[in-house]
Design an enzyme around this catalytic site. Sequence first.
Site, short mmCIF file in Angstrom:
data_model
loop_
_atom_site.label_atom_id
_atom_site.label_comp_id
_atom_site.label_asym_id
_atom_site.label_seq_id
_atom_site.Cartn_x
_atom_site.Cartn_y
_atom_site.Cartn_z
N GLU A 132 43.52 43.40 34.34
CA GLU A 132 42.93 42.07 34.45
C GLU A 132 42.15 41.92 35.76
O GLU A 132 41.07 41.33 35.78
CB GLU A 132 44.02 40.99 34.38
N CYS B 84 48.49 38.49 38.03
CA CYS B 84 47.25 38.40 37.25
C CYS B 84 47.08 37.03 36.62
O CYS B 84 45.96 36.55 36.48
CB CYS B 84 47.20 39.50 36.20
#
Length: 135
Positions: free
Chosen positions: A56, A90
């Site tokens: 990510e 993330c």
Amino acid sequence: MSPIETLFAAARSAQARAHAPYSRFRVGAALLDEAGAVHAGCNVENAAYPVGTCAEAGAIAAMVAGGGRRIAAILVVGDGEALVTPCGACRQRIREFAAPDAPVHVAGPGGLRRSFTLAALLPDSFGPDNLGAAP
């Protein structure tokens, strides 16, 4: 191709290029920015474990480097039976660039497994608006 199919294809392609010699757990991510461009990333491990990068984070960095500023949707893909949702760090990285109602799709090798909103994954989050900043 639907937006989810496009993100899935990009995430799977990135996943195939992941550098995961230690965990052998490859992850890919792809996001759609505010202009409709797709940006992808993969996990990149390092022998000094805390130095690795999540998929990510790679996709977000690619978006920013490409001129994007907002995440309209993101898809994360990993192998195995369990859902591979974004880690806590993330989720916060995504929050920096996405609205609470932004879709976060989670896929496995066969396709989409589940969709969430960012708010469902990171409720009552701290973000740029807490600091009076607009991303």
